[in-house]
Design an enzyme around this catalytic site. Structure first.
Site, PDB file in Angstrom:
ATOM      1  N   GLN A   1       0.813  -1.212   0.000  1.00 49.52           N
ATOM      2  CA  GLN A   1       0.000   0.000   0.000  1.00 49.52           C
ATOM      3  C   GLN A   1       0.849   1.265   0.000  1.00 49.52           C
ATOM      4  O   GLN A   1       2.053   1.227   0.262  1.00 49.52           O
ATOM      5  CB  GLN A   1      -0.923  -0.004   1.211  1.00 49.52           C
ATOM      6  CG  GLN A   1      -0.201  -0.083   2.546  1.00 49.52           C
ATOM      7  CD  GLN A   1      -1.163  -0.306   3.702  1.00 49.52           C
ATOM      8  OE1 GLN A   1      -1.420   0.597   4.484  1.00 49.52           O
ATOM      9  NE2 GLN A   1      -1.699  -1.530   3.801  1.00 49.52           N
TER      10      GLN A   1
ATOM     11  N   GLU B   1       3.244   7.395   8.697  1.00 49.79           N
ATOM     12  CA  GLU B   1       3.251   6.491   9.838  1.00 49.79           C
ATOM     13  C   GLU B   1       4.663   6.029  10.165  1.00 49.79           C
ATOM     14  O   GLU B   1       5.581   6.103   9.333  1.00 49.79           O
ATOM     15  CB  GLU B   1       2.331   5.290   9.600  1.00 49.79           C
ATOM     16  CG  GLU B   1       2.673   4.458   8.383  1.00 49.79           C
ATOM     17  CD  GLU B   1       1.590   3.429   8.042  1.00 49.79           C
ATOM     18  OE1 GLU B   1       0.383   3.764   8.134  1.00 49.79           O
ATOM     19  OE2 GLU B   1       1.959   2.291   7.685  1.00 49.79           O
TER      20      GLU B   1
ATOM     21  N   HIS C   1       0.178   5.782   0.953  1.00 54.53           N
ATOM     22  CA  HIS C   1      -0.710   6.785   1.532  1.00 54.53           C
ATOM     23  C   HIS C   1      -0.513   8.110   0.802  1.00 54.53           C
ATOM     24  O   HIS C   1       0.605   8.434   0.384  1.00 54.53           O
ATOM     25  CB  HIS C   1      -0.426   6.969   3.018  1.00 54.53           C
ATOM     26  CG  HIS C   1      -0.470   5.692   3.799  1.00 54.53           C
ATOM     27  ND1 HIS C   1      -1.582   4.886   3.830  1.00 54.53           N
ATOM     28  CD2 HIS C   1       0.464   5.072   4.557  1.00 54.53           C
ATOM     29  CE1 HIS C   1      -1.327   3.831   4.582  1.00 54.53           C
ATOM     30  NE2 HIS C   1      -0.095   3.919   5.036  1.00 54.53           N
TER      31      HIS C   1
ATOM     32  N   HIS D   1       4.816   0.213   0.653  1.00 50.62           N
ATOM     33  CA  HIS D   1       5.325  -0.568   1.769  1.00 50.62           C
ATOM     34  C   HIS D   1       4.355  -1.680   2.120  1.00 50.62           C
ATOM     35  O   HIS D   1       3.185  -1.659   1.727  1.00 50.62           O
ATOM     36  CB  HIS D   1       5.557   0.323   3.000  1.00 50.62           C
ATOM     37  CG  HIS D   1       4.311   0.986   3.510  1.00 50.62           C
ATOM     38  ND1 HIS D   1       3.802   2.143   2.957  1.00 50.62           N
ATOM     39  CD2 HIS D   1       3.441   0.645   4.516  1.00 50.62           C
ATOM     40  CE1 HIS D   1       2.705   2.497   3.603  1.00 50.62           C
ATOM     41  NE2 HIS D   1       2.457   1.610   4.543  1.00 50.62           N
TER      42      HIS D   1
ATOM     43  N   ARG E   1      -4.179   0.674  -2.212  1.00 52.25           N
ATOM     44  CA  ARG E   1      -3.527  -0.631  -2.214  1.00 52.25           C
ATOM     45  C   ARG E   1      -2.922  -0.950  -3.577  1.00 52.25           C
ATOM     46  O   ARG E   1      -3.480  -0.603  -4.610  1.00 52.25           O
ATOM     47  CB  ARG E   1      -4.528  -1.705  -1.779  1.00 52.25           C
ATOM     48  CG  ARG E   1      -4.939  -1.526  -0.326  1.00 52.25           C
ATOM     49  CD  ARG E   1      -6.016  -2.490   0.121  1.00 52.25           C
ATOM     50  NE  ARG E   1      -6.268  -2.337   1.553  1.00 52.25           N
ATOM     51  CZ  ARG E   1      -7.059  -1.409   2.077  1.00 52.25           C
ATOM     52  NH1 ARG E   1      -7.710  -0.565   1.272  1.00 52.25           N
ATOM     53  NH2 ARG E   1      -7.217  -1.323   3.382  1.00 52.25           N
TER      54      ARG E   1
END
Length: 400
Positions: free
Chosen positions: A96, A133, A98, A262, A281
């Site tokens: 995926q 993240e 972001h 990642h 994804r």
């Protein structure tokens, strides 16, 4: 400060034993993937105040200035801008990326304008926020992070000796780096139906055969073979071969910024992220893959995995990232050591992952809480705390 009661999310990829072992409770036999700490509407933590649990989200909404502090509200609005987790991967998560802040805002607005329901399986943007993240290993932790340099990816694919992979190898060796990565990922994810299933199977079989023989790609080959065991025929296996394989040791971390592909493969770690649900994804999942939107968001920048190690700042081990919505640090406490002060300008969630930690509040009347592994508290911005004991304490807060 208030002790937190947190929710376990039972995603299918979760380990059946890692979280129960940490928490000191019997396993249920079902996957236990993530323990959520924070005010996310999907599973907000509850404050244990003796007269019944109260949602942390409701407490913050009732008085954001008191709970978050004026500086945090000015910077991020009346919401806790991060979500803290313990993540226990027993099987690989999806590959995926972001979006960045602008992509999230425009993508969310566009889907809202088209009337796409928030719970629609093909919806890409659940909110207008970005989702950087950080994952920090508590046990050896395997993952994929960022694109390999194309020449290295070409060597890895060529080593498999699968004829169907030769066109990708040629592209990776001949084209400019970013163009090569884009062209190969587009070809892999754009293939129709099961067109690549046999190629993926041959590549996975070769990887499983080569892994025990050693060499520079042995660990990566083993990881890709395991991916294929969980996701047979998935073209995301070939996409994963373009990425850096990394094994984190306890205390090491990865920062995943916008557009960085990642996947987490296995292990137990603490994860801290901006409070968003935006995920696009790339594969290794039965869920929707929007290839055109994915290709718009992915950053085709070759890089090393970028393993982070904490920097000591006056006894606090800080994981440095370029993000203001969250800041992760760690205290390794020893018996007889001086109590460690915890700055009070910002809201914080404190999580014990080993040993025993004593938290003391000296705001008004003195109060103490003892944390065992998995125990956590929320402390509002105005509260002055110190930590002592014989254990490991992670601290999640914001930068203002």
């Amino acid at each position: 400060m208030d002790r937190l009661v947190n929710t376990v999310r039972p995603y299918a990829w979760g380990s059946t034993t890692a979280l129960p072992d940490l928490l000191g409770v019997p396993p249920t036999g079902e996957p236990q993937a993530e323990l959520w700490l924070g005010a996310h509407p999907g599973a907000p933590s509850r404050l244990d105040r003796g007269d019944g649990p109260v949602s942390l989200a409701e407490v913050i909404a009732a008085d954001p200035g008191a709970e978050l502090g004026a500086a945090t509200v000015r910077a991020f609005g009346p919401r806790l801008p991060f979500l803290f987790k313990i993540l226990a991967a027993g099987a690989p998560l999806s590959l995926q990326v972001h979006p960045d802040r602008t992509q999230a805002e425009t993508g969310y607005a566009a889907e809202e304008a088209r009337g796409v329901p928030l719970d629609a399986p093909h919806r890409n943007y659940k909110d207008p926020h970005h989702k950087p993240e950080l994952i920090c290993a508590l046990t050896p932790f395997d993952g994929l992070c960022g694109f390999r340099h194309p020449a290295e990816a070409a060597d890895l694919l060529e080593g498999l000796d699968v004829a169907d992979l030769k066109p990708y190898v040629d592209i990776l060796r001949a084209s400019p780096e970013e163009s090569a990565l884009r062209e190969v990922l587009t070809a892999v994810l754009g293939a129709e139906g099961h067109a690549l299933a046999e190629t993926v199977e041959r590549a996975a079989t070769a990887a499983a055969h080569l892994a025990p023989k050693g060499g520079p790609h042995a660990e990566a080959y083993a990881a890709y073979a395991d991916l294929a065991h969980h996701h047979p025929g998935d073209p995301g296996i070939l996409a994963a071969m373009l990425l850096n394989y990394v094994r984190l040791q306890p205390g090491e971390a990865l920062f995943l910024g916008a557009g960085i592909p990642h996947a987490y493969l296995s292990g137990l770690g603490v994860e801290l992220m901006a409070n968003s649900d935006n995920v696009l994804r790339c594969g290794l999942t039965p869920k929707h893959v929007d290839v055109p939107e994915l290709l718009r968001v992915v950053r085709f920048e070759p890089r090393d995995a970028g393993v982070l190690r904490p920097e000591d700042v006056d006894g606090e081990e800080v994981y440095d990232t370029p993000i203001d919505e969250f800041r992760l640090s760690r205290f390794v406490l020893a018996p007889g050591g001086a109590p460690r002060p915890l700055p009070a300008r910002t809201p914080q969630i404190l999580l014990c992952t080993a040993g025993t930690v004593r938290l003391t509040s000296d705001t008004g009347t003195t109060r103490e809480l003892i944390l065992a592994p998995g125990g956590s508290v929320f402390a509002p911005a105005s509260e002055h705390l110190t930590a002592s004991g014989d254990g490991t304490l992670f601290r999640a807060t914001v930068v203002v």
